[in-house]
Design a protein around this motif. Structure first.
Motif, PDB file in Angstrom:
ATOM      1  N   UNK A  22      48.258  36.792  28.687  1.00 15.69           N
ATOM      2  CA  UNK A  22      48.333  35.597  29.543  1.00 15.69           C
ATOM      3  C   UNK A  22      48.222  34.331  28.720  1.00 15.69           C
ATOM      4  N   UNK A  23      47.386  34.327  27.709  1.00 20.30           N
ATOM      5  CA  UNK A  23      47.243  33.172  26.812  1.00 20.30           C
ATOM      6  C   UNK A  23      47.600  33.632  25.417  1.00 20.30           C
ATOM      7  N   UNK A  24      48.875  33.410  24.988  1.00 20.58           N
ATOM      8  CA  UNK A  24      49.312  33.877  23.659  1.00 20.58           C
ATOM      9  C   UNK A  24      48.477  33.334  22.512  1.00 20.58           C
ATOM     10  N   UNK A  25      47.820  32.197  22.687  1.00 23.19           N
ATOM     11  CA  UNK A  25      47.004  31.632  21.610  1.00 23.19           C
ATOM     12  C   UNK A  25      45.755  32.480  21.353  1.00 23.19           C
ATOM     13  N   UNK A  26      45.409  33.347  22.301  1.00 22.59           N
ATOM     14  CA  UNK A  26      44.241  34.193  22.143  1.00 22.59           C
ATOM     15  C   UNK A  26      44.594  35.507  21.449  1.00 22.59           C
ATOM     16  N   UNK A  27      45.835  35.672  21.085  1.00 20.15           N
ATOM     17  CA  UNK A  27      46.301  36.912  20.469  1.00 20.15           C
ATOM     18  C   UNK A  27      45.881  36.997  19.018  1.00 20.15           C
TER      19      UNK A  27
END
Length: 192
Positions: A187-192
Motif C-alpha cells: 500500500x505504501x511503496x516507500x515502506x518497502x
C-alpha cells in the motif's frame, strides 16, 4: 492486456496514481467516445451508507454488501445502478450496456425512477453507485500515457465482486506477465 479504452473494459489504477478518488481503484467503463469523453463507475469503493437509508424500495434487490458504492467524484448526489440479468432477457426498466465483451453482455443500467416491482425476479445481481467517474475527451488517454491506468478485460464477476476491498489485487493477479506482480505492491511503496 487490452490496448484501447472500451465500454465494458476495466481501468485499474497503477500504484503511482495517488489521487484519493482513484487510488487502487477499479473502474468499469460504461461509455466511451473519442469526442465526448469517458464515463465509468468505481467498483471497489463501498461506502458506510446503507441502501435502505437512501433508496429503501431497492434494498431487497441489492447484491451484498447492501450499501451504496462510491462510483466516483462526479455528481455524488445522484445514483446509478448496475444490474445483471439472466441471459437473453431485457426487462423493462433495464438498459443493456453497449459492449461487445462476454463479461458484460448481461450487464445494464437500472432506471431507479421505475417501480422496483417491475424488475423483481428479473435481475440476478444489482449494485447502486453514488456518483460516477468522468473524463473529458482526451483526458483519460493523457492519464494513461502518464502511467496512471492499466486497461484490462473485465470478467463476469468483477462488477459484483464478493470482497470489493480486494478487487484491485484480484484483477491484477489474474493478468499475464509482469502486470500480475503489481498486485503484490505494498500500500505504501516507500515502506518497502
Amino acid at each position: 492486456m487490452a490496448e484501447a479504452i472500451y465500454v465494458g473494459g476495466l481501468l485499474v489504477a497503477t500504484p503511482q496514481l495517488d489521487d484519493p478518488n482513484f487510488r487502487r481503484s477499479v473502474v468499469l467503463v460504461l461509455e466511451h467516445d473519442l469526442d465526448g469523453g469517458t464515463l465509468g463507475v468505481v467498483l471497489n469503493r463501498p461506502s458506510d451508507i446503507s441502501v435502505t437509508q437512501v433508496l429503501p424500495t431497492w434494498d431487497a434487490m441489492v447484491t451484498g454488501p447492501p450499501v451504496l458504492f462510491q462510483g466516483g467524484p462526479v455528481q455524488t448526489d445522484s445514483a446509478l445502478a448496475l444490474a445483471a440479468v439472466p441471459s437473453g432477457q431485457e426487462p423493462l426498466g433495464w438498459r443493456r450496456l453497449h459492449a461487445g465483451t462476454a463479461a458484460v453482455s448481461r450487464l445494464g443500467t437500472v432506471d431507479l425512477d421505475a417501480p422496483p416491482e417491475i424488475l423483481a425476479g428479473e435481475i440476478a445481481q444489482m449494485r447502486i453507485f453514488a456518483g460516477y467517474a468522468g473524463w473529458t475527451a482526451g483526458q483519460l488517454e493523457a492519464e494513461i500515457g502518464e502511467g496512471a491506468w492499466y486497461i484490462v478485460d473485465a470478467e463476469p464477476g468483477d462488477t459484483f465482486y464478493h470482497d470489493p476491498g480486494s478487487l484491485w489485487r484480484a484483477v491484477l493477479r489474474r493478468q499475464r506477465g509482469e502486470l500480475a506482480y503489481v498486485a503484490t505492491c505494498p500500500d505504501d511503496p516507500s515502506m518497502n
